[in-house]
Design an enzyme around this catalytic site. Structure first.
Site, PDB file in Angstrom:
ATOM      1  N   THR A  75      -5.789   2.561  -6.990  1.00 52.65           N
ATOM      2  CA  THR A  75      -7.060   2.530  -6.270  1.00 52.65           C
ATOM      3  C   THR A  75      -7.903   3.726  -6.686  1.00 52.65           C
ATOM      4  OG1 THR A  75      -6.188   1.297  -4.375  1.00 52.65           O
ATOM      5  CG2 THR A  75      -8.151   2.632  -4.000  1.00 52.65           C
ATOM      6  N   TYR A  97      -2.316   5.542  -4.549  1.00 55.71           N
ATOM      7  CA  TYR A  97      -3.413   6.486  -4.406  1.00 55.71           C
ATOM      8  C   TYR A  97      -3.074   7.721  -5.224  1.00 55.71           C
ATOM      9  CZ  TYR A  97      -5.484   3.941  -0.466  1.00 55.71           C
ATOM     10  OH  TYR A  97      -6.088   2.995   0.321  1.00 55.71           O
ATOM     11  N   LYS A 128      -8.276  -0.844  -9.227  1.00 54.31           N
ATOM     12  CA  LYS A 128      -9.007  -1.413  -8.089  1.00 54.31           C
ATOM     13  C   LYS A 128     -10.085  -0.444  -7.602  1.00 54.31           C
ATOM     14  CE  LYS A 128      -8.156  -3.318  -3.453  1.00 54.31           C
ATOM     15  NZ  LYS A 128      -8.861  -2.335  -2.613  1.00 54.31           N
ATOM     16  N   HIS A 142     -13.686  -1.309  -1.509  1.00 53.87           N
ATOM     17  CA  HIS A 142     -12.717  -0.923  -0.473  1.00 53.87           C
ATOM     18  C   HIS A 142     -13.027  -1.608   0.861  1.00 53.87           C
ATOM     19  CE1 HIS A 142      -9.371   2.044  -0.370  1.00 53.87           C
ATOM     20  NE2 HIS A 142      -9.447   1.842   0.932  1.00 53.87           N
ATOM     21  N   SER A 196       0.819  -1.209   0.000  1.00 48.07           N
ATOM     22  CA  SER A 196       0.000   0.000   0.000  1.00 48.07           C
ATOM     23  C   SER A 196       0.856   1.264   0.000  1.00 48.07           C
ATOM     24  CB  SER A 196      -0.905   0.016   1.240  1.00 48.07           C
ATOM     25  OG  SER A 196      -1.549   1.260   1.394  1.00 48.07           O
TER      26      SER A 196
END
Length: 387
Positions: free
Chosen positions: A156, A130, A252, A276, A107
C-alpha cells in the site's frame, strides 16, 4: 431470516449488530468525505448498453488476476481491524473467499495474524504490507508472509501519513475497544458480538503484538503504530521491498498516471487504482474516474485493477468494461461479515456474482473476458477537463 437481495441488506443488519466505533470505522472517509461518497456515486454516471437476440447460454465469470484463476475478477481488499467486525473475522473472510474461488488479502493491521489465517486455510492468500520505519520489523513481516506461502505481496502506497477520519477520532477507535461510559452503553446493545469476541483469543493486532520489542499492550501499540508509517517511502524503497519479497507484487494506491508509469518501471505485476476508500486525501478523484487515464498511460504493459466504491456486480462490470483486469471489495464484504460472519461474506460474494452474471448477459456477453467499452456509455467529460 431477512431475505438478502443486495449489499445494502447486509449493511443494515451489520449496523445493528456491530459496535458503533467499528461500523463508523468502515462507513467513513477522511475530512468532508467527498471522495468517499464519489467513489460510489460516480459509478452512477456510467450507463450500460442493453443488447438482445444474443445467445446467453454457457456464461462464465471465471478469469485470472496476476495469473491466478478466480471465479470472478473480484478480490477481497485488505481491511484493518476486520477481526473486530466479527470474532476471527479475517479467518472467516479468508475461508469464505477460498470456498468461493476469489483472492483474500490480509492486512498488516489485521486482528488475526498471518499464521492464524494460514493455519485455517488451504490455499495461498495475498498479504498487504505497509512500509514502516522499523525496517527489521518489515523484513521479518515479509519473511512471515513467505513462510505462510502467501502468493502475492500487496504494498500500500497511500498511507505514508494518516488522513484524519473525524469519526474514528471522536469514537476513540481502538482494538479492543476502550471501556468508556459511551462505549459500554453501546456494547450493552451488541451482546451477540460481545459473546462471540469472548470466545476468541484474537482481540489485538496479531501481526504486531508479540512481534515488536516492547509492545505488549494496546496503549504501547497505539503510540508505536502512530509513529511507524514511513513518510520517506519512495520508489527506491518500493523496489527494495519488491526484491526482498521475490514474488508477485501488487502496488495499491495509485491514482495518477505518472505514478502508474513509475510502478511499471519498478516491475510491479499489477497496480490497484485506489484512493484508500476515500480515507486518505479527501478531495481526490474517485477511483473509477481515474481508471481510464491510468489505463491510457500504461496500456497493457501492466495489469490494472480497481478498488473503491464497488457495491454491486454492475459496478464490477463497469470497471471491467473500462479495462480493469480485476476489482476489489472492502466495505461490501465487511457488511456481510459483521452481519452474518463467514456466511455473510459468502452472501456478499453471491450477490455481486449474480448481479455481474445477469448484467453481463443482458449486455449481450457470455464471458467477462468479452467485456469492453462497447457495453458501457461514458459521459464525454467523465474524467474531467481539468486545468
Amino acid at each position: 431470516m431477512t431475505v438478502i437481495t443486495e449489499i445494502n441488506d447486509l449493511k443494515r443488519i451489520y449496523e445493528r449488530r456491530v459496535p458503533r466505533m467499528f461500523f463508523d470505522y468502515t462507513e467513513s472517509g477522511s475530512w468532508t468525505e467527498q471522495t468517499f461518497r464519489e467513489n460510489s456515486s460516480d459509478f452512477d454516471q456510467l450507463r450500460l448498453r442493453q443488447r438482445v437476440a444474443v445467445d446467453m447460454t454457457g456464461r462464465s465469470t471465471a478469469s485470472q488476476m496476476i495469473g491466478e484463476d478466480v471465479a470472478m475478477p473480484v478480490a477481497l481488499a485488505p481491511v484493518g481491524l476486520t477481526g473486530m467486525q466479527h470474532a476471527d473475522g479475517e479467518i472467516k473472510a479468508a475461508k469464505a473467499a477460498e470456498a468461493f474461488g476469489v483472492p483474500f488479502t490480509l492486512s498488516t493491521m489485521s486482528i488475526c495474524s498471518i499464521e492464524a489465517v494460514a493455519e485455517q486455510t488451504d490455499k495461498p492468500f495475498w498479504f498487504q504490507l505497509y512500509a514502516m520505519k522499523d525496517e527489521d520489523y518489515v523484513r521479518r513481516l515479509v519473511e512471515r508472509a513467505k513462510a505462510a506461502k502467501c502468493s502475492a505481496l500487496v504494498i500500500t502506497l497511500d498511507l505514508q501519513i494518516l488522513g484524519q477520519r473525524h469519526k474514528d477520532v471522536k469514537n476513540g477507535l481502538s482494538a479492543p475497544p476502550k471501556l468508556t461510559p459511551k462505549t459500554i452503553a453501546n456494547l450493552m446493545t451488541k451482546w451477540t458480538w460481545g459473546l462471540q469476541m469472548l470466545g476468541t483469543k484474537n482481540r489485538e493486532f496479531g501481526n504486531i503484538v508479540g512481534h515488536v520489542e516492547g509492545i505488549s499492550d494496546t496503549s504501547q501499540l497505539s503510540s508505536w503504530t502512530a509513529e511507524q508509517f514511513d513518510p520517506a517511502l519512495d520508489w527506491d524503497k518500493i523496489a527494495k521491498i519488491k526484491e526482498m519479497w521475490g514474488g508477485k507484487v501488487i502496488l495499491k494506491g495509485v491514482l495518477d498516471a505518472e505514478d502508474a508509469k513509475m510502478a511499471l518501471k519498478v516491475g510491479a505485476d499489477a497496480i490497484v487504482v485506489s484512493n484508500h476508500g476515500g480515507r486518505q486525501l479527501d478531495g481526490a478523484m474517485s477511483s473509477i474516474k481515474m481508471l481510464q487515464p491510468i489505463l491510457d498511460a500504461v496500456g497493457d504493459q501492466i495489469e490494472v485493477h480497481m478498488d473503491g466504491g464497488i457495491r454491486s456486480g454492475q459496478d464490477v462490470l463497469k470497471a471491467l468494461a473500462m479495462g480493469a483486469k480485476g476489482t476489489y471489495i472492502g466495505r461490501a464484504f465487511i457488511y456481510g461479515l459483521g452481519a452474518m460472519g463467514q456466511e455473510g461474506v459468502t452472501k456478499a460474494l453471491e450477490v455481486i456474482h449474480k448481479e455481474l452474471d445477469t448484467s453481463m448477459a443482458l449486455c449481450g456477453k457470455r464471458n467477462v473476458g468479452e467485456l469492453t467499452n462497447d457495453v458501457i456509455m461514458v459521459p464525454k467529460d467523465f474524467s474531467g477537463d481539468w486545468v
